[in-house]
Scaffold this motif. Structure first.
Motif, PDB file in Angstrom:
ATOM      1  N   UNK A  71       0.803  -1.223   0.000  1.00  0.00           N
ATOM      2  CA  UNK A  71       0.000   0.000   0.000  1.00  0.00           C
ATOM      3  C   UNK A  71       0.834   1.270   0.000  1.00  0.00           C
ATOM      4  N   UNK A  72       2.144   1.165  -0.175  1.00  0.00           N
ATOM      5  CA  UNK A  72       2.996   2.351  -0.103  1.00  0.00           C
ATOM      6  C   UNK A  72       2.632   3.304  -1.242  1.00  0.00           C
ATOM      7  N   UNK A  73       2.580   4.610  -0.991  1.00  0.00           N
ATOM      8  CA  UNK A  73       2.288   5.560  -2.068  1.00  0.00           C
ATOM      9  C   UNK A  73       3.254   5.391  -3.239  1.00  0.00           C
ATOM     10  N   UNK A  74       2.738   5.478  -4.450  1.00  0.00           N
ATOM     11  CA  UNK A  74       3.534   5.194  -5.647  1.00  0.00           C
ATOM     12  C   UNK A  74       4.780   6.063  -5.745  1.00  0.00           C
ATOM     13  N   UNK A  75       4.690   7.304  -5.283  1.00  0.00           N
ATOM     14  CA  UNK A  75       5.827   8.202  -5.389  1.00  0.00           C
ATOM     15  C   UNK A  75       7.007   7.832  -4.522  1.00  0.00           C
ATOM     16  N   UNK A  76       6.819   6.923  -3.563  1.00  0.00           N
ATOM     17  CA  UNK A  76       7.915   6.506  -2.685  1.00  0.00           C
ATOM     18  C   UNK A  76       8.615   5.242  -3.184  1.00  0.00           C
ATOM     19  N   UNK A  77       8.108   4.675  -4.286  1.00  0.00           N
ATOM     20  CA  UNK A  77       8.711   3.474  -4.858  1.00  0.00           C
ATOM     21  C   UNK A  77       9.498   3.870  -6.103  1.00  0.00           C
ATOM     22  N   UNK A  78      10.740   3.417  -6.174  1.00  0.00           N
ATOM     23  CA  UNK A  78      11.655   3.822  -7.235  1.00  0.00           C
ATOM     24  C   UNK A  78      12.170   2.602  -7.987  1.00  0.00           C
ATOM     25  N   UNK A  79      12.294   2.710  -9.290  1.00  0.00           N
ATOM     26  CA  UNK A  79      12.914   1.664 -10.082  1.00  0.00           C
ATOM     27  C   UNK A  79      14.426   1.739  -9.971  1.00  0.00           C
ATOM     28  N   UNK A  80      15.078   0.575  -9.998  1.00  0.00           N
ATOM     29  CA  UNK A  80      16.541   0.524  -9.991  1.00  0.00           C
ATOM     30  C   UNK A  80      17.014   0.421 -11.436  1.00  0.00           C
ATOM     31  N   UNK A  81      17.735   1.428 -11.900  1.00  0.00           N
ATOM     32  CA  UNK A  81      18.095   1.498 -13.312  1.00  0.00           C
ATOM     33  C   UNK A  81      18.934   0.314 -13.778  1.00  0.00           C
ATOM     34  N   UNK A  82      19.792  -0.201 -12.913  1.00  0.00           N
ATOM     35  CA  UNK A  82      20.723  -1.248 -13.329  1.00  0.00           C
ATOM     36  C   UNK A  82      20.168  -2.653 -13.125  1.00  0.00           C
ATOM     37  N   UNK A  83      19.077  -2.797 -12.390  1.00  0.00           N
ATOM     38  CA  UNK A  83      18.517  -4.123 -12.092  1.00  0.00           C
ATOM     39  C   UNK A  83      17.022  -4.068 -12.366  1.00  0.00           C
ATOM     40  N   UNK A  84      16.579  -4.510 -13.561  1.00  0.00           N
ATOM     41  CA  UNK A  84      15.162  -4.350 -13.922  1.00  0.00           C
ATOM     42  C   UNK A  84      14.184  -5.023 -12.966  1.00  0.00           C
ATOM     43  N   UNK A  85      14.593  -6.133 -12.338  1.00  0.00           N
ATOM     44  CA  UNK A  85      13.678  -6.851 -11.446  1.00  0.00           C
ATOM     45  C   UNK A  85      13.573  -6.209 -10.068  1.00  0.00           C
ATOM     46  N   UNK A  86      14.397  -5.180  -9.800  1.00  0.00           N
ATOM     47  CA  UNK A  86      14.464  -4.569  -8.481  1.00  0.00           C
ATOM     48  C   UNK A  86      13.808  -3.204  -8.473  1.00  0.00           C
ATOM     49  N   UNK A  87      13.015  -2.952  -7.445  1.00  0.00           N
ATOM     50  CA  UNK A  87      12.592  -1.591  -7.135  1.00  0.00           C
ATOM     51  C   UNK A  87      12.861  -1.363  -5.649  1.00  0.00           C
ATOM     52  N   UNK A  88      12.881  -0.109  -5.251  1.00  0.00           N
ATOM     53  CA  UNK A  88      13.151   0.214  -3.854  1.00  0.00           C
ATOM     54  C   UNK A  88      12.070   1.133  -3.321  1.00  0.00           C
ATOM     55  N   UNK A  89      11.840   1.045  -2.027  1.00  0.00           N
ATOM     56  CA  UNK A  89      11.010   2.031  -1.333  1.00  0.00           C
ATOM     57  C   UNK A  89      11.983   2.950  -0.604  1.00  0.00           C
ATOM     58  N   UNK A  90      12.012   4.208  -1.040  1.00  0.00           N
ATOM     59  CA  UNK A  90      13.091   5.104  -0.665  1.00  0.00           C
ATOM     60  C   UNK A  90      14.260   4.921  -1.626  1.00  0.00           C
ATOM     61  N   UNK A  91      15.145   5.898  -1.662  1.00  0.00           N
ATOM     62  CA  UNK A  91      16.317   5.833  -2.526  1.00  0.00           C
ATOM     63  C   UNK A  91      17.543   5.464  -1.706  1.00  0.00           C
ATOM     64  N   UNK A  92      18.232   4.402  -2.103  1.00  0.00           N
ATOM     65  CA  UNK A  92      19.443   3.965  -1.414  1.00  0.00           C
ATOM     66  C   UNK A  92      20.662   4.697  -1.959  1.00  0.00           C
ATOM     67  N   UNK A  93      21.617   4.991  -1.083  1.00  0.00           N
ATOM     68  CA  UNK A  93      22.811   5.706  -1.545  1.00  0.00           C
ATOM     69  C   UNK A  93      23.599   4.882  -2.550  1.00  0.00           C
ATOM     70  N   UNK A  94      23.722   3.575  -2.333  1.00  0.00           N
ATOM     71  CA  UNK A  94      24.581   2.789  -3.215  1.00  0.00           C
ATOM     72  C   UNK A  94      24.072   2.768  -4.646  1.00  0.00           C
ATOM     73  N   UNK A  95      22.782   3.054  -4.856  1.00  0.00           N
ATOM     74  CA  UNK A  95      22.236   3.151  -6.207  1.00  0.00           C
ATOM     75  C   UNK A  95      22.340   4.562  -6.765  1.00  0.00           C
ATOM     76  N   UNK A  96      22.859   5.492  -5.961  1.00  0.00           N
ATOM     77  CA  UNK A  96      22.909   6.900  -6.367  1.00  0.00           C
ATOM     78  C   UNK A  96      24.247   7.550  -6.041  1.00  0.00           C
ATOM     79  N   UNK A  97      25.323   6.738  -6.054  1.00  0.00           N
ATOM     80  CA  UNK A  97      26.636   7.292  -5.703  1.00  0.00           C
ATOM     81  C   UNK A  97      27.041   8.451  -6.606  1.00  0.00           C
ATOM     82  N   UNK A  98      26.659   8.353  -7.892  1.00  0.00           N
ATOM     83  CA  UNK A  98      27.089   9.376  -8.845  1.00  0.00           C
ATOM     84  C   UNK A  98      26.203  10.619  -8.810  1.00  0.00           C
TER      85      UNK A  98
END
Length: 242
Positions: free
Chosen positions: A41-68
């Motif tokens: 039930x998490x609001x859609x805006x809080x779920x993010x796709x992981x650009x490098x792993x199509x099968x993965x999404x995250x709730x919140x943005x992790x630093x390791x996926x956004x180092x650059x």
């Protein structure tokens, strides 16, 4: 494996090659179901796709996926942290209270560091799905605001709580470092696989060579949902983030 009682919750200690990992049951089956429903039930805006792993999404943005793009990461943290904390209050408070009791000092959060979030892996078909790559987290050496305070960091903790698992199971692979290995050489020592159990947190108190184990699915439409986070000790408090 040995079990150590640290007050209300017994902690399982897993020893391998001179290294240690730990497990502790934090959530009842009913609470696991409650958290799984909150994930759905998490609001859609809080779920993010992981650009490098199509099968993965995250709730919140992790630093390791956004180092650059640390500016984007910090902006997401400022925009989302309060919403995420309120939506998953049971998870954040249960995890924080456990560590506050274990270490005898408060857990805090920072405005520009994401609160611990969730990994969501989707497995559409039955079969064996590979895990992640081997790595150490060491985010205290990468997050700009922590690098600036690195000399003040005296301890680290990394934790995962599974809430939804594929019907064939999954887990965490760990390797101890080879004794006497040169600087920068990680792993290569005794391995261990810690099976995930829904509601049971796995955590380490040192930076260990590790990866997500593969997942086995007997039926289509399986998922793996885990709560993830890191902590650094700064003086008389623990700062938690993702």
């Amino acid at each position: 494996m040995t079990t150590v009682d640290t007050g209300a919750r017994p902690v399982e200690e897993i020893r391998f090659g001179g290294a240690r990992a730990f497990g502790v049951e934090l959530f009842t089956p009913g609470e696991v179901a409650e958290v799984a429903a909150a994930v759905a039930a998490v609001p859609a805006g809080l779920r993010h796709g992981a650009r490098e792993v199509p099968s993965l999404s995250t709730i919140g943005e992790a630093f390791y996926l956004n180092r650059e793009r640390p500016g984007y990461y910090a902006a997401c943290a400022r925009a989302e942290n309060r919403l995420l904390y309120r939506h998953f209050r049971l998870v954040h408070e249960r995890v924080a209270v456990f560590f506050e009791q274990r270490y005898g000092m408060p857990v805090v959060y920072a405005e520009d560091l994401a609160v611990p979030g969730f990994h969501l892996f989707e497995f559409p078909e039955p079969g064996e799905y590979p895990g992640g790559g081997w790595h150490v987290d060491s985010l205290e050496t990468q997050v700009p605001s922590l690098v600036a305070r690195r000399a003040a960091i005296t301890a680290v903790v990394n934790f995962t709580v599974p809430f939804v698992l594929p019907d064939g199971g999954s887990g965490l692979d760990l390797e101890a470092d080879v004794p006497g290995a040169p600087p920068g050489r990680r792993g290569g020592g005794e391995p261990v696989t810690v099976p995930y159990r829904a509601g049971t947190m796995v955590f380490t108190e040192t930076e260990l060579w590790h990866r997500i184990s593969g997942s086995r699915c007997r039926k289509p439409g399986q998922r793996r949902v885990t709560h993830q986070g890191h902590g650094v000790r700064l003086g008389d408090r623990w700062l938690f983030f993702w």
